[in-house]
Motif scaffolding. Sequence first.
Motif, mmCIF file in Angstrom:
data_model
loop_
_atom_site.group_PDB
_atom_site.id
_atom_site.type_symbol
_atom_site.label_atom_id
_atom_site.label_comp_id
_atom_site.label_asym_id
_atom_site.label_seq_id
_atom_site.Cartn_x
_atom_site.Cartn_y
_atom_site.Cartn_z
ATOM 1 N N ASP A 1 0.823 -1.211 0.000
ATOM 2 C CA ASP A 1 0.000 0.000 0.000
ATOM 3 C C ASP A 1 0.861 1.266 0.000
ATOM 4 N N SER A 2 2.137 1.145 -0.344
ATOM 5 C CA SER A 2 3.144 2.207 -0.474
ATOM 6 C C SER A 2 3.569 2.835 0.847
ATOM 7 N N ASN A 3 3.135 2.310 1.971
ATOM 8 C CA ASN A 3 3.673 2.724 3.261
ATOM 9 C C ASN A 3 4.953 1.955 3.517
ATOM 10 N N ARG A 4 5.700 2.392 4.521
ATOM 11 C CA ARG A 4 6.919 1.691 4.913
ATOM 12 C C ARG A 4 6.746 1.190 6.343
ATOM 13 N N ALA A 5 7.512 0.174 6.689
ATOM 14 C CA ALA A 5 7.395 -0.405 8.022
ATOM 15 C C ALA A 5 8.759 -0.828 8.532
ATOM 16 N N THR A 6 8.957 -0.672 9.834
ATOM 17 C CA THR A 6 10.146 -1.175 10.508
ATOM 18 C C THR A 6 9.730 -2.411 11.295
ATOM 19 N N ILE A 7 10.406 -3.509 11.070
ATOM 20 C CA ILE A 7 10.087 -4.747 11.760
ATOM 21 C C ILE A 7 10.610 -4.647 13.192
ATOM 22 N N LEU A 8 9.701 -4.765 14.162
ATOM 23 C CA LEU A 8 10.074 -4.673 15.570
ATOM 24 C C LEU A 8 10.272 -6.040 16.208
ATOM 25 N N GLU A 9 9.532 -7.024 15.702
ATOM 26 C CA GLU A 9 9.612 -8.368 16.283
ATOM 27 C C GLU A 9 9.178 -9.388 15.238
ATOM 28 N N VAL A 10 9.880 -10.505 15.192
ATOM 29 C CA VAL A 10 9.495 -11.601 14.309
ATOM 30 C C VAL A 10 8.614 -12.531 15.135
ATOM 31 N N LYS A 11 7.318 -12.634 14.750
ATOM 32 C CA LYS A 11 6.345 -13.428 15.509
ATOM 33 C C LYS A 11 6.376 -14.902 15.130
ATOM 34 N N GLY A 12 6.444 -15.175 13.865
ATOM 35 C CA GLY A 12 6.415 -16.551 13.389
ATOM 36 C C GLY A 12 7.135 -16.633 12.068
ATOM 37 N N ASN A 13 6.792 -17.640 11.298
ATOM 38 C CA ASN A 13 7.465 -17.839 10.019
ATOM 39 C C ASN A 13 7.137 -16.728 9.020
ATOM 40 N N ASN A 14 5.894 -16.262 8.998
ATOM 41 C CA ASN A 14 5.486 -15.231 8.043
ATOM 42 C C ASN A 14 4.802 -14.046 8.714
ATOM 43 N N GLU A 15 4.927 -13.898 10.030
ATOM 44 C CA GLU A 15 4.250 -12.826 10.759
ATOM 45 C C GLU A 15 5.258 -11.954 11.486
ATOM 46 N N TYR A 16 4.997 -10.651 11.455
ATOM 47 C CA TYR A 16 5.913 -9.687 12.053
ATOM 48 C C TYR A 16 5.118 -8.593 12.760
ATOM 49 N N LEU A 17 5.631 -8.107 13.893
ATOM 50 C CA LEU A 17 5.099 -6.913 14.531
ATOM 51 C C LEU A 17 5.876 -5.749 13.951
#
Length: 61
Positions: free
Chosen positions: A13-29
């Motif tokens: 959606d053209s926003n950017r994100a910083t990964i804070l935590e890896v939750k699982g194999n394909n999920e991130y906070l």
Amino acid sequence: MKIKKFDVVEMKDSNRATILEVKGNNEYLAEIVNAYGLTVDKKEITNREISKILYPKEQVR
């Protein structure tokens, strides 16, 4: 794609994100920011919402 903690990614959606935590194999906070750098939200995202990695934590040699 291998995404690590503190990587900066571009979302579909053209926003950017910083990964804070890896939750699982394909999920991130992640902290979502808009094009102006303003925080939009902190939420869980998946690989399907990510288009590419902009700034990896470590440079690949």
